[in-house]
Motif scaffolding. Sequence first.
Motif, short mmCIF file in Angstrom:
data_model
loop_
_atom_site.label_atom_id
_atom_site.label_comp_id
_atom_site.label_asym_id
_atom_site.label_seq_id
_atom_site.Cartn_x
_atom_site.Cartn_y
_atom_site.Cartn_z
N ARG A 55 6.55 4.77 4.73
CA ARG A 55 5.32 5.57 4.81
C ARG A 55 4.96 5.89 6.25
N ARG A 56 5.10 4.89 7.11
CA ARG A 56 4.77 5.11 8.53
C ARG A 56 5.69 6.14 9.15
N LEU A 57 6.97 6.07 8.80
CA LEU A 57 7.91 7.06 9.32
C LEU A 57 7.59 8.46 8.79
N HIS A 58 7.18 8.54 7.54
CA HIS A 58 6.77 9.84 6.99
C HIS A 58 5.55 10.38 7.74
N PHE A 59 4.60 9.51 8.00
CA PHE A 59 3.39 9.93 8.71
C PHE A 59 3.75 10.42 10.11
N ASP A 123 -3.96 12.02 2.42
CA ASP A 123 -4.51 10.81 1.82
C ASP A 123 -4.55 9.66 2.83
N VAL A 124 -3.56 9.59 3.70
CA VAL A 124 -3.56 8.56 4.74
C VAL A 124 -4.70 8.82 5.71
N VAL A 125 -4.84 10.07 6.15
CA VAL A 125 -5.89 10.43 7.11
C VAL A 125 -7.28 10.13 6.53
N LEU A 129 -4.72 6.22 1.24
CA LEU A 129 -3.44 5.51 1.23
C LEU A 129 -3.34 4.70 2.50
N SER A 130 -2.83 3.50 2.35
CA SER A 130 -2.73 2.60 3.49
C SER A 130 -1.35 2.64 4.11
N LEU A 131 -1.30 2.44 5.41
CA LEU A 131 -0.03 2.26 6.10
C LEU A 131 0.19 0.79 6.43
N LYS A 132 -0.70 -0.07 5.91
CA LYS A 132 -0.59 -1.52 6.15
C LYS A 132 -0.16 -2.27 4.90
N PHE A 136 -4.42 -1.72 -0.58
CA PHE A 136 -5.56 -0.95 -0.09
C PHE A 136 -5.52 0.52 -0.53
N ASP A 137 -4.49 0.91 -1.28
CA ASP A 137 -4.38 2.30 -1.75
C ASP A 137 -5.49 2.63 -2.74
N LYS A 138 -6.06 3.83 -2.58
CA LYS A 138 -7.11 4.31 -3.49
C LYS A 138 -6.69 5.62 -4.15
N ALA A 139 -5.52 6.14 -3.82
CA ALA A 139 -5.11 7.48 -4.27
C ALA A 139 -4.72 7.53 -5.74
N ARG A 140 -4.56 6.43 -6.40
CA ARG A 140 -4.14 6.43 -7.80
C ARG A 140 -5.26 6.11 -8.72
#
Length: 140
Positions: A55-59, A123-125, A129-132, A136-140
Amino acid sequence: MNNTATQSMTQTADTQINSNAKKEVIKKEVLKTNMPADQKFYDFYLDEHQNMACRRLHFAGSSFGLLGLAKSVKTRSPKPLLKGIAAGYACAWVGHFFFEKNKPASFKFPLKSFASDFRMYGDVVRGNLSLKDRKFDKAR
């Protein structure tokens, strides 16, 4: 008011609450089954991005792509955009091959994957969605 009338009113209220709760459960089930195709693909896309390093690499890759776009507009040259796109896909593919250990969805669904990547970025911004940690994800 007598005891029987009070019990009757309580039972009626309980029945109404249970009926409303059942309606909400049914409504949620219907929404799940009639989910738009875009949401179904995005759910699949998120399943393919469970690893935090990926996810971090995608970001980071999406950020490179956006920076390349901005510089390309500023300089009126396509080179920064092409470099940004190349860097973005390089980051994403490293994330999939080395961390997620799966094949990028962009190989089979390039346009949907491209759109979902920026949806995931948003969603991360926004903090959905969490990068940690996935908890902590809320997108679902």
